[in-house]
Design an enzyme around this catalytic site. Sequence first.
Site, PDB file in Angstrom:
ATOM      1  N   ALA A 253       0.814  -1.226   0.000  1.00  0.00           N
ATOM      2  CA  ALA A 253       0.000   0.000   0.000  1.00  0.00           C
ATOM      3  C   ALA A 253       0.842   1.269   0.000  1.00  0.00           C
ATOM      4  O   ALA A 253       0.339   2.344   0.325  1.00  0.00           O
ATOM      5  CB  ALA A 253      -0.946  -0.009   1.202  1.00  0.00           C
ATOM      6  N   ALA A 254       2.096   1.158  -0.391  1.00  0.00           N
ATOM      7  CA  ALA A 254       2.974   2.335  -0.338  1.00  0.00           C
ATOM      8  C   ALA A 254       2.460   3.467  -1.219  1.00  0.00           C
ATOM      9  O   ALA A 254       2.450   4.637  -0.818  1.00  0.00           O
ATOM     10  CB  ALA A 254       4.386   1.946  -0.753  1.00  0.00           C
ATOM     11  N   GLY A 255       2.014   3.133  -2.429  1.00  0.00           N
ATOM     12  CA  GLY A 255       1.495   4.160  -3.323  1.00  0.00           C
ATOM     13  C   GLY A 255       0.237   4.811  -2.773  1.00  0.00           C
ATOM     14  O   GLY A 255       0.032   6.028  -2.922  1.00  0.00           O
ATOM     15  N   ASP A 256      -0.612   4.012  -2.129  1.00  0.00           N
ATOM     16  CA  ASP A 256      -1.835   4.559  -1.535  1.00  0.00           C
ATOM     17  C   ASP A 256      -1.510   5.480  -0.368  1.00  0.00           C
ATOM     18  O   ASP A 256      -2.135   6.539  -0.201  1.00  0.00           O
ATOM     19  CB  ASP A 256      -2.743   3.415  -1.072  1.00  0.00           C
ATOM     20  CG  ASP A 256      -3.158   2.518  -2.225  1.00  0.00           C
ATOM     21  OD1 ASP A 256      -3.371   3.046  -3.336  1.00  0.00           O
ATOM     22  OD2 ASP A 256      -3.259   1.296  -2.025  1.00  0.00           O
TER      23      ASP A 256
END
Length: 313
Positions: A253-256
């Site tokens: 979920a890094a991009g989120d």
Amino acid sequence: MKAAHLVVVGSSNTDMVVKAARLPRPGETVTGGQFYMAAGGKGANQAVAAARLGAHVTFVARVGTDMFGSQAIQNYDEEGIDTELIIRDPDHPTGVALILVDEQGENLIAVASGANHAMTPADVDRAATRIREADALLLQLEIPLAVVAYAAQVAASAGVPVILDPAPAPEKPLPTELLRNITYLKPNESEAERLTGIRVEDERSARQAAEKLRADGAKNVIITLGANGAVVATADQVVHVPGFCVEARDCTAAGDAFNAALAVAIAQGRPLLEAVRYAHLVAALSVTRLGAQPSLPTAAEVSQFAQSLAVPL
């Protein structure tokens, strides 16, 4: 600093995750992994991330009438997210994502979209007042493109900043009429390559891709390069913003986390480059933890993390 009022239009999934020593090759079985379930979906992840960072969040989505949908809404309520505009769809199941994660934090993800792909522009119409009153609108591509485009149009016509995470990477470049309504377009390397045809391997190629996306219509472009930071292209400049090096456990979920933090910071009135640095910080903390939504930090945790790195918030 004022609380951000954000609307997220996007997907809600239940993530089923296996953490293994390495990712299997096609036709191969890798045994000995650990299994767990967690709430996920790019839209939901961004909604939860923003709420934990102190924003007032309205989430516009669809889930099934199954137990996964009931649990998802309960989770959002507990996060303090406004769930009034989440539709319980009797004809489609809640979206499910199957995720494999290796010891280096790299992942493979397959998604059964379910109710997410049953969203329609009418769902946006029901949320139009909230969108027009928001400080920013967050969008992703796990719902039909027509819904994304319509939501962006509603926001842009009211002067509301639109942040689009073009993930999952589209099969072809995004329509110019959509890009013209995007205030901040935030692809990673592979997504930028899919959108532009330019292979993004370093800062130089990222600059080329960012400038092309601006020429195609997006007002500001932020191409993230993992631990190598991001290239930010605006009407005035193209600059590199360094990231933070951490030991990654799970990048799911890094991009989120990045997008939610970017939206919160922009809605609070921070300059873009400062907002990008804050988003890097939040994303870096998230990859040190397992899971999608379980990895998303609170504002207090981000503050403590910044102190541990001796960097300003």
